[in-house]
Design a protein around this motif. Structure first.
Motif, short mmCIF file in Angstrom:
data_model
loop_
_atom_site.label_atom_id
_atom_site.label_comp_id
_atom_site.label_asym_id
_atom_site.label_seq_id
_atom_site.Cartn_x
_atom_site.Cartn_y
_atom_site.Cartn_z
N ILE A 82 7.52 -47.24 -5.04
CA ILE A 82 6.41 -48.68 -5.46
C ILE A 82 6.04 -48.19 -6.97
O ILE A 82 5.56 -47.25 -6.70
N THR A 83 6.01 -48.89 -7.81
CA THR A 83 5.43 -48.77 -9.21
C THR A 83 4.13 -49.70 -9.00
O THR A 83 5.01 -51.25 -9.33
N GLN A 84 3.33 -49.75 -9.53
CA GLN A 84 2.38 -51.49 -9.23
C GLN A 84 1.33 -50.59 -10.21
O GLN A 84 1.25 -49.16 -11.20
N PRO A 85 0.34 -51.84 -10.74
CA PRO A 85 -0.55 -51.69 -12.11
C PRO A 85 -1.47 -50.47 -11.47
O PRO A 85 -2.07 -50.37 -10.34
N ALA A 86 -2.43 -49.57 -12.46
CA ALA A 86 -3.12 -48.55 -11.93
C ALA A 86 -4.61 -49.38 -11.83
O ALA A 86 -4.82 -49.79 -12.46
N THR A 87 -5.26 -48.76 -10.48
CA THR A 87 -6.38 -49.63 -10.88
C THR A 87 -7.49 -48.36 -10.49
O THR A 87 -7.62 -47.41 -10.04
N ASN A 88 -8.97 -48.69 -10.73
CA ASN A 88 -9.69 -47.93 -10.19
C ASN A 88 -10.67 -48.19 -8.78
O ASN A 88 -9.92 -48.87 -8.79
N PHE A 89 -11.58 -47.02 -8.76
CA PHE A 89 -12.30 -47.46 -7.41
C PHE A 89 -12.44 -48.68 -7.38
O PHE A 89 -12.20 -49.75 -5.77
N LEU A 90 -12.59 -49.51 -8.09
CA LEU A 90 -13.86 -51.12 -7.98
C LEU A 90 -12.22 -51.36 -7.83
O LEU A 90 -12.36 -53.10 -8.16
N GLY A 91 -11.09 -51.49 -7.82
CA GLY A 91 -9.88 -52.35 -7.66
C GLY A 91 -9.16 -53.06 -9.02
O GLY A 91 -8.89 -54.58 -9.00
N GLN A 92 -10.14 -52.47 -10.54
CA GLN A 92 -9.64 -53.40 -11.88
C GLN A 92 -8.75 -52.26 -12.07
O GLN A 92 -8.80 -51.16 -12.25
N PRO A 93 -8.20 -53.33 -13.23
CA PRO A 93 -7.17 -52.54 -13.92
C PRO A 93 -7.73 -51.43 -15.13
O PRO A 93 -8.26 -51.89 -15.55
N THR A 94 -6.46 -50.83 -14.64
CA THR A 94 -7.27 -49.74 -15.75
C THR A 94 -6.33 -49.51 -16.79
O THR A 94 -5.94 -48.57 -17.96
N GLY A 95 -5.05 -50.51 -16.94
CA GLY A 95 -4.21 -50.74 -17.65
C GLY A 95 -2.81 -49.80 -17.86
O GLY A 95 -1.63 -49.72 -19.04
N GLY A 96 -2.79 -49.08 -17.08
CA GLY A 96 -1.64 -48.04 -16.86
C GLY A 96 -1.01 -48.30 -15.32
O GLY A 96 -1.32 -49.55 -14.80
N PHE A 97 0.06 -47.10 -14.77
CA PHE A 97 1.06 -47.83 -13.45
C PHE A 97 0.20 -46.63 -12.55
O PHE A 97 0.87 -45.29 -13.20
N ALA A 98 0.35 -46.47 -11.92
CA ALA A 98 1.12 -45.71 -10.68
C ALA A 98 2.03 -46.35 -9.87
O ALA A 98 2.37 -47.38 -9.17
N VAL A 99 2.90 -44.77 -9.82
CA VAL A 99 3.79 -44.70 -8.44
C VAL A 99 3.73 -44.17 -6.89
O VAL A 99 3.05 -43.18 -6.94
N SER A 100 4.50 -44.94 -6.44
CA SER A 100 3.62 -44.17 -4.99
C SER A 100 5.25 -43.81 -4.76
O SER A 100 6.43 -44.50 -3.98
N ASN A 101 5.06 -42.66 -3.30
CA ASN A 101 6.48 -42.71 -3.12
C ASN A 101 6.05 -42.62 -1.45
O ASN A 101 5.40 -42.00 -1.22
N TYR A 102 7.07 -43.16 -1.33
CA TYR A 102 7.53 -43.12 0.80
C TYR A 102 8.53 -42.57 1.63
O TYR A 102 9.84 -43.01 0.47
N ASP A 103 8.50 -42.06 2.73
CA ASP A 103 9.46 -41.54 3.23
C ASP A 103 8.90 -41.67 4.50
O ASP A 103 8.68 -40.93 5.52
N TYR A 104 9.94 -42.82 5.82
CA TYR A 104 9.59 -42.76 6.65
C TYR A 104 10.39 -43.06 7.84
O TYR A 104 12.18 -43.98 6.97
N THR A 105 11.08 -43.21 8.54
CA THR A 105 11.89 -43.87 9.60
C THR A 105 11.51 -44.71 10.12
O THR A 105 10.86 -45.83 11.04
N SER A 106 12.72 -46.35 9.97
CA SER A 106 11.91 -47.29 11.04
C SER A 106 13.43 -46.83 12.34
O SER A 106 14.06 -46.83 12.60
N ILE A 107 12.33 -48.00 13.45
CA ILE A 107 13.44 -48.34 14.74
C ILE A 107 13.24 -49.33 15.09
O ILE A 107 12.45 -50.01 15.14
N THR A 108 14.45 -50.35 15.54
CA THR A 108 14.17 -51.77 16.16
C THR A 108 15.05 -51.58 17.43
O THR A 108 16.22 -51.11 17.77
N ASN A 109 14.47 -52.51 17.75
CA ASN A 109 15.69 -52.85 19.08
C ASN A 109 15.08 -54.48 19.08
O ASN A 109 14.49 -55.33 19.33
N SER A 110 16.03 -54.86 19.84
CA SER A 110 16.16 -56.29 19.72
C SER A 110 17.25 -57.26 21.21
O SER A 110 18.36 -56.50 21.12
N LEU A 111 16.44 -57.76 21.66
CA LEU A 111 17.38 -58.15 23.29
C LEU A 111 17.36 -60.20 22.89
O LEU A 111 16.15 -60.26 23.13
#
Length: 456
Positions: A82-111
């Protein structure tokens, strides 16, 4: 009636298997042949399988009114960036971009569960399934009865072919004797070569007729063997005594009343018309609303990027109303088509009734005329028998010659052949009349089989 045929199938299973296991040429009676045909005749076996398939129409139609239950399980390995605008600790944009990587397993059960609450289409399909199953049962009943006629006719064809061969043998023997007489007379100067050539020509034709009769007998036996599933070299012959069978219905009108109520082909045509009428209801149901009850149970573990750390369970129940508005003219088109098919089914029913009435009349008349013909031919056999005996006595007295005996014996063979054919026709008409009326049973087959006995 159904119990009677089931009882017969049990008899066939016990006795007919012996016929199958023999695997060699054998003697056979009509009832044994029928038991074997129930197991081995390809046409009948196809009808059994077709009927087994046809019985499922009822279950197929009913399934539309029963609940449907479905379970779905899914598991997946997910990687997200996920690439999104970078913010400081106050939530204000810093003018740059932050990249977040996620690795997870999803499971669904439906009846999920769905139950029809109101649907004219499903109701029509259920009723149509019942009509189609009834149609299949009626067609199977008709083909079961047709087996009786095919088998009896093939049986009679073999016996008549044997009688025909006997006649041609007698003709050949008479002409062969005539040839020898002509030769002796020619040697003594009392005959002509023309007489010898004429007799020889007739003898050659008689030899050809014997060969043709042998081929006809072979073909008849092959056709019969194809029905019973084994090679048969000898069939029981007609008994000398031949009595007329009493009839419960004495007039054609009584037979026609019975046929209208019991004939399986008429019943099948009625069920076909019923199914066609229900097809109209099914087609017109495309304009009507449908109401379903829906219930569901869903559990998801990290099933999306926004819920990757959550374990969710959702239970739901409710109703769904579907109101059709416009389908491009499809419903109107299939409704018109269904009406035309209904009219065709009604015409087919009338045609079937007419055909059964004609067949019933034909067999009723054949049964009546056969009695007169049998009586006349029996007198012919008696007269020919007396003629043979008288001719033999004349030969002893020097009045007649051996050729006269052969000619009288040939006449006797022809009379016996014609009498046997008349009796075969009577027995076949007896069965065909009951098939057309829809009342034939194993008792009728046993009655006809009793007219035959093992050849001595």
């Amino acid at each position: 009636m159904k119990k009677t045929w089931k009882r017969l199938n049990l008899i066939a299973a016990a006795c007919g298997i012996l016929v199958m296991s023999a695997g060699q040429a054998q003697a056979m009676g009509l009832l044994q042949a029928y038991e074997a045909a129930l197991i081995n005749d390809p046409t009948y076996r196809a009808a059994v399988s077709e009927n087994t398939a046809g019985k499922e129409f009822r279950n197929i139609g009913r399934s539309g009114l029963l609940p449907t239950l479905q379970y779905v399980y899914g598991s997946g390995k997910n990687r997200a960036e996920i690439t999104q605008p970078a913010t400081n600790f106050l939530g204000q944009p810093t003018g740059g971009f932050a990249v977040s990587n996620y690795d997870y397993t999803s499971i669904t059960n439906s009846l999920s569960l769905r139950q029809v609450l109101f649907s004219l289409d499903a109701t029509a399909r259920y009723k149509q399934g019942i009509a189609q199953t009834n149609y299949s049962d009626a067609i199977f009943s008709a083909r079961s009865k047709d087996l009786v006629i095919r088998l009896t006719t093939a049986y009679a064809d073999v016996k008549f072919a044997e009688d025909q061969l006997d006649l041609y043998h007698a003709q050949r023997d008479a002409l062969d004797e005539q040839r020898r007489i002509n030769a002796r007379m020619f040697e003594k100067g009392e005959g002509t070569k023309t007489d010898m050539l004429e007799t020889q020509a007739k003898l050659d034709v008689a030899e050809a007729q014997v060969i043709e009769a042998q081929d006809n007998l072979l073909n008849a036996r092959n056709a019969f063997s194809a029905i019973v599933g084994s090679e048969v070299t000898q069939l029981d012959g007609l008994r000398a005594e031949f009595t007329v069978m009493p009839a419960k219905q004495t007039s054609f009108e009584e037979w026609m009343t019975v046929a209208t109520e019991n004939n399986p082909e008429i019943a099948a045509a009625k069920y076909s018309l019923e199914a066609a009428e229900l097809e109209i209801s099914k087609a017109k149901a495309g304009h009507t609303p449908r109401l379903d009850l829906n219930a569901g149970y869903n559990r998801g573990l990290s099933d999306s990027i926004t819920t990757r750390t959550q374990d969710q369970t959702i239970k739901s129940i409710g109703v769904q109303l579907v109101i059709p508005i416009y389908a491009g003219g499809y419903v109107n088109a299939i409704s018109a088509q269904a009406v035309a098919n209904r009219d065709k089914a009604r015409a087919d029913l009338d045609s079937t009734r007419n055909r059964i009435a004609i067949e019933l009349r034909r067999q009723f008349n054949a049964l009546q005329t056969s009695l007169t013909k049998i009586s006349a031919l029996q007198k012919s056999v008696n007269s020919s028998t007396l003629l043979v005996e008288a001719t033999k006595q004349s030969v002893k007295g020097g009045v007649r010659i051996n050729l006269d005996v052969l000619s009288s014996e040939q006449q006797l063979v022809a009379a016996k052949r014609d009498l046997a054919q008349a009796k075969y026709n009577y027995l076949i008409s007896f069965l065909k009349l009951r098939v057309a009326a829809g009342t034939i049973s194993i008792d009728d087959i046993q009655t006809v089989a009793a007219y035959f006995s093992p050849m001595s």
